[in-house]
Design a protein around this motif. Structure first.
Motif, PDB file in Angstrom:
ATOM      1  N   GLN A 262       2.536  18.009   0.530  1.00  0.00           N
ATOM      2  CA  GLN A 262       3.567  17.977   1.526  1.00  0.00           C
ATOM      3  C   GLN A 262       4.697  16.826   1.371  1.00  0.00           C
ATOM      4  N   PHE A 263       4.020  15.655   1.102  1.00  0.00           N
ATOM      5  CA  PHE A 263       4.806  14.532   0.752  1.00  0.00           C
ATOM      6  C   PHE A 263       5.949  14.555  -0.392  1.00  0.00           C
ATOM      7  N   ASP A 264       7.038  13.908   0.006  1.00  0.00           N
ATOM      8  CA  ASP A 264       8.293  13.885  -0.939  1.00  0.00           C
ATOM      9  C   ASP A 264       7.749  12.952  -2.257  1.00  0.00           C
ATOM     10  N   ASP A 265       8.349  13.403  -3.397  1.00  0.00           N
ATOM     11  CA  ASP A 265       8.177  12.801  -4.581  1.00  0.00           C
ATOM     12  C   ASP A 265       8.268  11.228  -4.361  1.00  0.00           C
ATOM     13  N   GLY A 266       7.457  10.353  -4.856  1.00  0.00           N
ATOM     14  CA  GLY A 266       7.774   8.948  -4.691  1.00  0.00           C
ATOM     15  C   GLY A 266       7.122   8.290  -3.590  1.00  0.00           C
ATOM     16  N   CYS A 267       6.521   9.073  -2.706  1.00  0.00           N
ATOM     17  CA  CYS A 267       5.866   8.375  -1.354  1.00  0.00           C
ATOM     18  C   CYS A 267       4.549   7.772  -1.924  1.00  0.00           C
ATOM     19  N   CYS A 268       4.058   6.810  -1.469  1.00  0.00           N
ATOM     20  CA  CYS A 268       2.982   6.189  -1.636  1.00  0.00           C
ATOM     21  C   CYS A 268       2.053   6.542  -0.505  1.00  0.00           C
ATOM     22  N   ILE A 269       0.935   7.534  -0.990  1.00  0.00           N
ATOM     23  CA  ILE A 269       0.189   8.126   0.156  1.00  0.00           C
ATOM     24  C   ILE A 269      -1.270   7.721  -0.180  1.00  0.00           C
TER      25      ILE A 269
ATOM     26  N   ARG B 222     -10.115   3.038  -3.722  1.00  0.00           N
ATOM     27  CA  ARG B 222      -9.083   2.842  -4.977  1.00  0.00           C
ATOM     28  C   ARG B 222      -7.501   2.948  -4.360  1.00  0.00           C
ATOM     29  N   TYR B 223      -6.722   2.118  -5.178  1.00  0.00           N
ATOM     30  CA  TYR B 223      -5.390   1.887  -4.637  1.00  0.00           C
ATOM     31  C   TYR B 223      -4.659   3.113  -5.263  1.00  0.00           C
ATOM     32  N   PRO B 224      -3.676   3.546  -4.436  1.00  0.00           N
ATOM     33  CA  PRO B 224      -2.710   4.617  -4.694  1.00  0.00           C
ATOM     34  C   PRO B 224      -1.726   4.237  -5.579  1.00  0.00           C
ATOM     35  N   GLU B 225      -1.035   5.158  -6.373  1.00  0.00           N
ATOM     36  CA  GLU B 225       0.102   4.769  -7.170  1.00  0.00           C
ATOM     37  C   GLU B 225       1.238   4.526  -6.438  1.00  0.00           C
ATOM     38  N   ARG B 226       1.963   3.317  -6.583  1.00  0.00           N
ATOM     39  CA  ARG B 226       3.340   3.005  -6.000  1.00  0.00           C
ATOM     40  C   ARG B 226       4.456   3.659  -6.686  1.00  0.00           C
ATOM     41  N   ALA B 227       5.408   3.935  -6.239  1.00  0.00           N
ATOM     42  CA  ALA B 227       6.579   4.109  -6.644  1.00  0.00           C
ATOM     43  C   ALA B 227       7.763   3.265  -6.275  1.00  0.00           C
ATOM     44  N   THR B 228       8.665   2.878  -7.133  1.00  0.00           N
ATOM     45  CA  THR B 228       9.739   1.882  -6.734  1.00  0.00           C
ATOM     46  C   THR B 228      11.136   2.473  -6.627  1.00  0.00           C
ATOM     47  N   PRO B 229      12.009   2.401  -5.906  1.00  0.00           N
ATOM     48  CA  PRO B 229      11.672   2.171  -4.523  1.00  0.00           C
ATOM     49  C   PRO B 229      10.778   3.272  -3.636  1.00  0.00           C
ATOM     50  N   PRO B 230       9.867   2.618  -2.965  1.00  0.00           N
ATOM     51  CA  PRO B 230       9.001   3.815  -2.116  1.00  0.00           C
ATOM     52  C   PRO B 230       9.874   4.680  -1.165  1.00  0.00           C
ATOM     53  N   ARG B 231       9.612   5.924  -0.982  1.00  0.00           N
ATOM     54  CA  ARG B 231      10.253   6.768  -0.110  1.00  0.00           C
ATOM     55  C   ARG B 231       9.274   6.780   0.920  1.00  0.00           C
ATOM     56  N   ARG B 232       9.762   7.123   2.175  1.00  0.00           N
ATOM     57  CA  ARG B 232       9.134   7.021   3.383  1.00  0.00           C
ATOM     58  C   ARG B 232       9.136   8.646   4.172  1.00  0.00           C
ATOM     59  N   MET B 233       8.174   9.038   4.603  1.00  0.00           N
ATOM     60  CA  MET B 233       8.056  10.232   5.661  1.00  0.00           C
ATOM     61  C   MET B 233       8.106   9.782   6.950  1.00  0.00           C
ATOM     62  N   ASP B 234       7.990  10.548   7.893  1.00  0.00           N
ATOM     63  CA  ASP B 234       8.160  10.065   9.368  1.00  0.00           C
ATOM     64  C   ASP B 234       6.827   9.997   9.706  1.00  0.00           C
ATOM     65  N   GLY B 235       5.538   9.721   9.335  1.00  0.00           N
ATOM     66  CA  GLY B 235       4.440   9.492   9.628  1.00  0.00           C
ATOM     67  C   GLY B 235       3.824   8.144   9.751  1.00  0.00           C
ATOM     68  N   PRO B 236       2.506   7.999  10.022  1.00  0.00           N
ATOM     69  CA  PRO B 236       2.062   6.490  10.374  1.00  0.00           C
ATOM     70  C   PRO B 236       2.300   5.771   9.072  1.00  0.00           C
ATOM     71  N   ILE B 237       2.464   4.483   9.027  1.00  0.00           N
ATOM     72  CA  ILE B 237       2.277   3.754   7.710  1.00  0.00           C
ATOM     73  C   ILE B 237       1.015   2.595   7.969  1.00  0.00           C
ATOM     74  N   ALA B 238       0.495   2.552   6.917  1.00  0.00           N
ATOM     75  CA  ALA B 238      -0.542   1.561   6.924  1.00  0.00           C
ATOM     76  C   ALA B 238      -0.230  -0.043   7.033  1.00  0.00           C
TER      77      ALA B 238
ATOM     78  N   PRO C 249      -0.896   7.828   5.233  1.00  0.00           N
ATOM     79  CA  PRO C 249      -2.021   8.550   5.162  1.00  0.00           C
ATOM     80  C   PRO C 249      -1.690  10.011   5.334  1.00  0.00           C
ATOM     81  N   THR C 250      -2.671  10.696   4.293  1.00  0.00           N
ATOM     82  CA  THR C 250      -2.589  12.370   4.495  1.00  0.00           C
ATOM     83  C   THR C 250      -3.380  12.684   5.625  1.00  0.00           C
TER      84      THR C 250
END
Length: 171
Positions: A26-33, A43-59, A87-88
């Motif tokens: 359900q996350f948009d493309d480019g989100c670091c989940i 394991r470290y998730p893949e990061r997109a540049t620039p990262p996109r944000r959803m409206d949930g919590p952020i680490a 986080p998912t």
């Protein structure tokens, strides 16, 4: 020595818990989940540049990610490589602040010690993919010794963690 449930710690503001709102699909493309498999395998998730944000919590740096799905109770500290990940649904973020009765460093060390995973083992649900509910996580019991002992145990845990880091660099 006394004990407290995680629910008690949340109510006393010694600990804050935020759960992911979305499934990975359900996350948009480019989100670091941050998925449960990332937490379980450190394991470290893949990061997109620039990262996109959803409206949930952020680490945030210093948070602890705790699995609710796929190896429930497995926890990992959020470092600079995981900072900003979202986080998912199967991951809860814990922010430790401590209180007059509970040392924040002790609580953090306890969460990362593996004891949480052991306590959640009998509460697993699901036959193929195991999971626990947030209520199960909140009902886990944390031993709360006297404050001076909490600080001593936190120092021991931190020195052991540093020794492991040094040893892994040389391996």
């Amino acid at each position: 020595m006394t004990s407290a449930t995680r629910r008690d710690l949340v109510e006393s503001n010694a600990l804050t818990l935020e759960c992911g709102l979305y499934r990975a699909s359900q996350f948009d493309d480019g989100c670091c989940i941050l998925k449960p498999g990332d937490v379980a395998n450190k394991r470290y998730p893949e990061r997109a540049t620039p990262p996109r944000r959803m409206d949930g919590p952020i680490a945030r740096h210093g948070d602890i990610a705790i699995n609710l799905d796929f190896k429930p109770g497995r926890a990992v500290a959020i470092d600079e490589m995981l900072e900003g990940a979202e986080p998912t649904k199967g991951v809860a973020l814990a922010r430790v602040s401590g209180s007059p009765e509970v040392d924040g460093s002790y609580l953090r060390a306890w969460l990362l010690s593996g004891e949480l995973e052991r306590q959640l083992q009998p509460r697993h649900r699901g036959s193929t993919m195991t999971y626990v509910k947030l209520g199960d996580l909140l009902d886990t019991v944390i031993p709360i010794p006297r404050l001076h002992l909490q600080r001593e145990l936190a120092e021991r845990f931190e020195s052991a963690r540093l020794e492991v880091l040094i040893a892994t660099r040389y391996v």
